[in-house]
Design a protein around this motif. Structure first.
Motif, PDB file in Angstrom:
ATOM      1  N   ASP A  41      -8.423   5.437  -5.320  1.00 20.80           N
ATOM      2  CA  ASP A  41      -8.008   3.996  -4.620  1.00 20.80           C
ATOM      3  C   ASP A  41      -7.962   4.270  -3.171  1.00 20.80           C
ATOM      4  O   ASP A  41      -8.260   3.039  -2.525  1.00 20.80           O
ATOM      5  CB  ASP A  41      -6.330   3.932  -4.950  1.00 20.80           C
ATOM      6  CG  ASP A  41      -6.354   3.651  -6.638  1.00 20.80           C
ATOM      7  OD1 ASP A  41      -7.318   3.044  -7.062  1.00 20.80           O
ATOM      8  OD2 ASP A  41      -5.391   3.852  -7.319  1.00 20.80           O
ATOM      9  N   LYS A  96       2.717   1.851  -3.328  1.00 25.64           N
ATOM     10  CA  LYS A  96       1.718   2.466  -4.458  1.00 25.64           C
ATOM     11  C   LYS A  96       1.593   3.661  -4.252  1.00 25.64           C
ATOM     12  O   LYS A  96       1.564   4.445  -5.164  1.00 25.64           O
ATOM     13  CB  LYS A  96       0.338   1.827  -4.322  1.00 25.64           C
ATOM     14  CG  LYS A  96      -0.603   2.068  -5.336  1.00 25.64           C
ATOM     15  CD  LYS A  96      -2.040   1.341  -5.046  1.00 25.64           C
ATOM     16  CE  LYS A  96      -3.008   1.563  -6.454  1.00 25.64           C
ATOM     17  NZ  LYS A  96      -4.278   0.777  -5.986  1.00 25.64           N
ATOM     18  N   TYR A 110      -2.725  11.309 -10.232  1.00 26.08           N
ATOM     19  CA  TYR A 110      -2.982  10.116 -10.794  1.00 26.08           C
ATOM     20  C   TYR A 110      -1.897   9.606 -11.694  1.00 26.08           C
ATOM     21  O   TYR A 110      -1.023  10.250 -12.102  1.00 26.08           O
ATOM     22  CB  TYR A 110      -4.375  10.039 -11.878  1.00 26.08           C
ATOM     23  CG  TYR A 110      -3.981  11.027 -13.280  1.00 26.08           C
ATOM     24  CD1 TYR A 110      -3.600  10.422 -14.207  1.00 26.08           C
ATOM     25  CD2 TYR A 110      -4.126  12.337 -13.209  1.00 26.08           C
ATOM     26  CE1 TYR A 110      -3.396  11.112 -15.332  1.00 26.08           C
ATOM     27  CE2 TYR A 110      -4.079  13.028 -14.230  1.00 26.08           C
ATOM     28  CZ  TYR A 110      -3.410  12.175 -15.535  1.00 26.08           C
ATOM     29  OH  TYR A 110      -3.472  13.051 -16.563  1.00 26.08           O
ATOM     30  N   GLU A 153     -13.375   7.436 -12.284  1.00 29.47           N
ATOM     31  CA  GLU A 153     -13.021   6.397 -11.579  1.00 29.47           C
ATOM     32  C   GLU A 153     -12.905   6.718 -10.139  1.00 29.47           C
ATOM     33  O   GLU A 153     -12.884   7.868  -9.620  1.00 29.47           O
ATOM     34  CB  GLU A 153     -11.508   6.260 -12.138  1.00 29.47           C
ATOM     35  CG  GLU A 153     -11.126   4.662 -11.712  1.00 29.47           C
ATOM     36  CD  GLU A 153     -10.035   4.179 -12.540  1.00 29.47           C
ATOM     37  OE1 GLU A 153      -8.942   3.592 -11.986  1.00 29.47           O
ATOM     38  OE2 GLU A 153      -9.791   4.521 -13.718  1.00 29.47           O
ATOM     39  N   SER A 212       0.774  -1.213  -0.042  1.00 29.10           N
ATOM     40  CA  SER A 212       0.142  -0.030   0.021  1.00 29.10           C
ATOM     41  C   SER A 212       0.941   1.296  -0.014  1.00 29.10           C
ATOM     42  O   SER A 212       0.658   2.013  -0.891  1.00 29.10           O
ATOM     43  CB  SER A 212      -0.925   0.020   1.153  1.00 29.10           C
ATOM     44  OG  SER A 212      -1.730   1.087   1.420  1.00 29.10           O
ATOM     45  N   ASP A 235      -4.386   4.704 -11.214  1.00 28.16           N
ATOM     46  CA  ASP A 235      -4.130   4.709  -9.879  1.00 28.16           C
ATOM     47  C   ASP A 235      -4.322   6.418  -9.508  1.00 28.16           C
ATOM     48  O   ASP A 235      -3.704   7.066 -10.226  1.00 28.16           O
ATOM     49  CB  ASP A 235      -2.799   4.317  -8.983  1.00 28.16           C
ATOM     50  CG  ASP A 235      -2.578   2.970  -9.351  1.00 28.16           C
ATOM     51  OD1 ASP A 235      -3.360   2.137  -9.353  1.00 28.16           O
ATOM     52  OD2 ASP A 235      -1.459   2.478  -9.703  1.00 28.16           O
ATOM     53  N   TYR A 288     -15.469   6.552   0.085  1.00 30.06           N
ATOM     54  CA  TYR A 288     -14.794   6.453  -1.359  1.00 30.06           C
ATOM     55  C   TYR A 288     -15.159   7.589  -2.384  1.00 30.06           C
ATOM     56  O   TYR A 288     -16.478   7.360  -2.451  1.00 30.06           O
ATOM     57  CB  TYR A 288     -14.716   4.982  -1.868  1.00 30.06           C
ATOM     58  CG  TYR A 288     -14.152   4.003  -0.962  1.00 30.06           C
ATOM     59  CD1 TYR A 288     -12.797   3.398  -1.216  1.00 30.06           C
ATOM     60  CD2 TYR A 288     -14.576   3.195   0.074  1.00 30.06           C
ATOM     61  CE1 TYR A 288     -12.207   2.673  -0.535  1.00 30.06           C
ATOM     62  CE2 TYR A 288     -14.177   2.398   0.815  1.00 30.06           C
ATOM     63  CZ  TYR A 288     -12.658   2.087   0.627  1.00 30.06           C
ATOM     64  OH  TYR A 288     -12.365   1.180   1.265  1.00 30.06           O
TER      65      TYR A 288
END
Length: 154
Positions: free
Chosen positions: A79, A26, A98, A76, A23, A107, A61
């Protein structure tokens, strides 16, 4: 029964630490190689979670809409969730970072979301706590499980 608990606890601890590291990796990759943009939050999805004590909390979210550097409109979900619900109702603007993945997906993280590392810390602390408990409870037997894991992946 106790060796089964030992094995499950060890795997759970290592998995939790692995999840935390991936995590964080990323997040760093998006920050390092990502593109900053303005986006519009068009939807907020609320997810209920309950901890082991029965306490309930919510994660939010955001689904965003923005134009990428090629001019294509993208819609979108971000994440990483937000811990506190925004006082604003969609649509409203946010700053995002992004990164385009190879399969044309993205992402996305909120640029200003300081809480995005919360999941990393929770997973890391949980993994270390579980492994510490297993090591403390099964003094000297950690070598057995490490040998088992090593043989499992050969």
């Amino acid at each position: 029964m106790s060796i089964l608990f030992f094995i499950i606890g060890t795997f759970a601890g290592f998995y939790s630490i692995y999840k935390a590291v991936t995590s964080l990796d990323k997040i760093y990759a998006i920050n390092k190689n990502g593109i900053k943009a303005k986006a519009s939050v068009i939807e907020i999805r609320k997810k209920k979670q309950t901890d082991s004590d029965g306490d309930t909390s919510y994660l939010y979210y955001y689904t965003v809409k923005f134009r990428d550097n090629r001019g294509k409109e993208v819609r979108e979900e971000i994440d990483f969730p937000v811990n506190n619900k925004s006082l604003r109702t969609p649509p409203f603007d946010v700053d995002i970072i992004y990164r385009r993945k190879e399969n044309q997906e993205f992402d996305i993280i909120l640029e200003t979301n300081n809480g995005r590392n919360t999941g990393f810390y929770i997973s890391l602390i949980t993994g270390i706590a579980v492994l510490s408990y297993v090591i403390y409870t099964y003094d000297g037997q950690i070598d057995i499980i490490l040998e088992f894991i090593n043989n499992l992946f050969k």
